[in-house]
Design a protein around this motif. Structure first.
Motif, mmCIF file in Angstrom:
data_model
loop_
_atom_site.group_PDB
_atom_site.id
_atom_site.type_symbol
_atom_site.label_atom_id
_atom_site.label_comp_id
_atom_site.label_asym_id
_atom_site.label_seq_id
_atom_site.Cartn_x
_atom_site.Cartn_y
_atom_site.Cartn_z
ATOM 1 N N SER A 260 27.099 17.835 28.464
ATOM 2 C CA SER A 260 27.659 19.176 28.692
ATOM 3 C C SER A 260 26.717 20.246 28.147
ATOM 4 O O SER A 260 26.523 21.294 28.775
ATOM 5 C CB SER A 260 29.057 19.299 28.073
ATOM 6 O OG SER A 260 29.011 19.189 26.673
ATOM 7 N N ARG A 261 26.112 19.990 26.983
ATOM 8 C CA ARG A 261 25.152 20.953 26.426
ATOM 9 C C ARG A 261 23.916 21.080 27.323
ATOM 10 O O ARG A 261 23.410 22.186 27.560
ATOM 11 C CB ARG A 261 24.728 20.519 25.019
ATOM 12 C CG ARG A 261 25.801 20.676 23.957
ATOM 13 C CD ARG A 261 25.198 20.564 22.560
ATOM 14 N NE ARG A 261 24.540 19.282 22.353
ATOM 15 C CZ ARG A 261 25.138 18.207 21.830
ATOM 16 N NH1 ARG A 261 26.416 18.270 21.481
ATOM 17 N NH2 ARG A 261 24.461 17.082 21.664
ATOM 18 N N VAL A 264 24.778 23.160 30.357
ATOM 19 C CA VAL A 264 24.860 24.587 30.006
ATOM 20 C C VAL A 264 23.450 25.166 29.847
ATOM 21 O O VAL A 264 23.152 26.273 30.326
ATOM 22 C CB VAL A 264 25.683 24.779 28.718
ATOM 23 C CG1 VAL A 264 25.552 26.216 28.212
ATOM 24 C CG2 VAL A 264 27.148 24.438 28.968
ATOM 25 N N ASN A 265 22.565 24.418 29.194
ATOM 26 C CA ASN A 265 21.183 24.883 29.021
ATOM 27 C C ASN A 265 20.452 25.023 30.351
ATOM 28 O O ASN A 265 19.515 25.828 30.462
ATOM 29 C CB ASN A 265 20.410 23.919 28.118
ATOM 30 C CG ASN A 265 20.883 23.972 26.671
ATOM 31 O OD1 ASN A 265 21.457 24.972 26.238
ATOM 32 N ND2 ASN A 265 20.667 22.892 25.932
ATOM 33 N N VAL A 268 24.406 25.632 34.144
ATOM 34 C CA VAL A 268 25.664 25.181 34.753
ATOM 35 C C VAL A 268 26.759 25.271 33.698
ATOM 36 O O VAL A 268 26.656 24.644 32.630
ATOM 37 C CB VAL A 268 25.547 23.723 35.256
ATOM 38 C CG1 VAL A 268 26.882 23.269 35.836
ATOM 39 C CG2 VAL A 268 24.440 23.602 36.289
ATOM 40 N N HIS A 269 27.810 26.030 33.966
ATOM 41 C CA HIS A 269 28.899 26.166 32.992
ATOM 42 C C HIS A 269 29.719 24.889 33.000
ATOM 43 O O HIS A 269 30.463 24.611 33.932
ATOM 44 C CB HIS A 269 29.787 27.368 33.320
ATOM 45 C CG HIS A 269 30.734 27.703 32.200
ATOM 46 N ND1 HIS A 269 31.495 28.850 32.159
ATOM 47 C CD2 HIS A 269 31.040 27.026 31.058
ATOM 48 C CE1 HIS A 269 32.221 28.861 31.067
ATOM 49 N NE2 HIS A 269 31.974 27.766 30.385
ATOM 50 N N ALA A 270 29.576 24.095 31.928
ATOM 51 C CA ALA A 270 30.263 22.815 31.814
ATOM 52 C C ALA A 270 31.047 22.769 30.509
ATOM 53 O O ALA A 270 30.682 23.413 29.515
ATOM 54 C CB ALA A 270 29.255 21.666 31.855
ATOM 55 N N VAL A 271 32.135 21.996 30.496
ATOM 56 C CA VAL A 271 32.934 21.784 29.290
ATOM 57 C C VAL A 271 33.152 20.292 29.112
ATOM 58 O O VAL A 271 33.196 19.535 30.090
ATOM 59 C CB VAL A 271 34.291 22.512 29.358
ATOM 60 C CG1 VAL A 271 34.101 24.019 29.276
ATOM 61 C CG2 VAL A 271 35.042 22.153 30.643
ATOM 62 N N ALA A 288 39.737 26.104 31.281
ATOM 63 C CA ALA A 288 38.513 26.670 31.861
ATOM 64 C C ALA A 288 38.180 25.999 33.186
ATOM 65 O O ALA A 288 37.756 26.658 34.142
ATOM 66 C CB ALA A 288 37.353 26.508 30.878
ATOM 67 N N ALA A 293 36.569 28.957 35.518
ATOM 68 C CA ALA A 293 35.593 29.521 34.592
ATOM 69 C C ALA A 293 34.484 28.515 34.301
ATOM 70 O O ALA A 293 33.331 28.887 34.079
ATOM 71 C CB ALA A 293 36.280 29.932 33.291
ATOM 72 N N ALA A 294 34.835 27.240 34.289
ATOM 73 C CA ALA A 294 33.845 26.167 34.160
ATOM 74 C C ALA A 294 33.817 25.374 35.456
ATOM 75 O O ALA A 294 34.857 24.969 35.960
ATOM 76 C CB ALA A 294 34.190 25.256 32.987
ATOM 77 N N ARG A 295 32.631 25.159 35.979
ATOM 78 C CA ARG A 295 32.507 24.443 37.251
ATOM 79 C C ARG A 295 32.489 22.936 37.073
ATOM 80 O O ARG A 295 32.770 22.190 38.014
ATOM 81 C CB ARG A 295 31.212 24.859 37.964
ATOM 82 C CG ARG A 295 31.219 26.291 38.468
ATOM 83 C CD ARG A 295 29.897 26.638 39.105
ATOM 84 N NE ARG A 295 29.556 25.714 40.183
ATOM 85 C CZ ARG A 295 28.348 25.611 40.732
ATOM 86 N NH1 ARG A 295 27.373 26.366 40.274
ATOM 87 N NH2 ARG A 295 28.125 24.773 41.707
#
Length: 317
Positions: A260-261, A264-265, A268-271, A288, A293-295
């Motif tokens: 996930s990190r 994001v880096n 890509v918005h990930a949770v 999210a 809000a998170a894809r």
């Protein structure tokens, strides 16, 4: 010809409540199981997540408890066992309005959350308890819950319980319910360890099996990539970039956090969702993802089991 809720024996006030939520016709699993469940019979239902089984047992448990002797503090009369915190929340969302309409109370207990609010809720009269096995056994050991008055029990996602090693706890819990309780069991499979549960805790159960219609899944493409480990993240970014929503399954909690990190880096918005995250973190991650809000939701397979998320465009293992 398809049945109506009235044909299945559902009372008019419950039907009106369902119609206010836009639910006007029963799903196949509801059509199959509700008449027997409302008649007080033990039911074994084989149905996948998303088939509508939660509403089926919610209607049955509310009807079974309506008009019966009132509940006492720490002594629920109805019990729903679920494998995960997220599924407990989803069950309460379906069950809560039906129970409230009949003056029944619903309390959820699960790990990953503080004992305080759950203990305070249990000190009041509790009609229906929605619980994960681990936290429920803790509360029983502390003498904060007594299951001797449970007259109807539901085991939801029994196959997930087996996969997660919960069935010994489920057996110990059901052993403490009233001897003449009604047991409703729902699972994607009814063999193996789940069959042992059926034979031990259900009396002459009626078995219903329902598959989701193929059309409900739309057209599904299965693809396989053989790729070096060093290139997996780059490929994952490329795959999810072509879809509005995606779920990625990882083997470990650490792997889910790391991926996930990395996503994001990469923009890509990930949770992440897994068992080591707090309940607040898990709730925020799911919210999210649900809201868009998170894809991407990155999860361990165990953490995601029982969660029903619609219109996911891509699943990556």
């Amino acid at each position: 010809m398809s049945s109506t809720f009235a044909d299945l024996g559902v009372p008019a006030d419950v039907i009106a409540l369902l119609e206010r939520d836009g639910i006007t016709a029963p799903f196949p699993i509801q059509e199959a199981t509700l008449p027997d469940a409302l008649a007080g019979r033990d039911v074994s239902g084989r149905a996948p997540t998303g088939s509508g089984k939660t509403l089926a047992f919610a209607i049955a448990i509310v009807e079974a408890l309506t008009g019966a002797a009132g509940s006492k503090a720490r002594r629920p009369r109805g019990l729903v066992l679920v494998p995960t915190r997220e599924l407990a929340a989803q069950v309460c969302a379906v069950l809560g309005p039906l129970a409230k309409a009949r003056g029944l109370t619903v309390v959820a207990v699960y790990g990953g959350a503080g004992y305080g609010p759950q203990l305070r809720a249990l000190r009041e009269a509790v009609d229906i308890l929605v619980a994960c096995p681990g936290r429920l056994e803790d509360l029983i050991d502390r003498r904060d819950v007594n299951l001797g008055d449970v007259s109807i029990a539901v085991v939801d996602e029994a196959d997930r319980m087996a996969d997660m090693g919960f069935l010994p706890a489920v057996r110990r819990i059901l052993d403490q319910a009233a001897v003449d309780r009604q047991v409703l069991l729902f699972s994607a499979t009814l063999d193996g360890e789940v069959d042992v549960l059926v034979r031990r805790y259900q009396k002459n159960p009626v078995r219903h099996e329902v598959e989701l219609a193929e059309a409900s899944s739309g057209e599904v493409r299965h693809m396989f990539w053989r790729v070096d480990r060093a290139d997996r993240v780059q490929l994952a970014v490329k795959v999810v970039a072509g879809h509005e929503t995606s779920i990625i399954f990882c083997r470990t909690r650490h792997g889910a956090d790391r991926l996930s990190r990395q996503l994001v880096n990469a923009g890509v918005h990930a949770v992440a969702l897994h068992g080591s995250r707090t309940q607040v973190q898990r709730d925020r991650a799911l919210q999210a993802f649900h809201s868009g809000a998170a894809r991407v939701l990155v999860a361990t397979d165990v953490a995601a089991r029982g969660i029903h998320v619609e219109k996911v465009a891509c699943i990556l293992h």
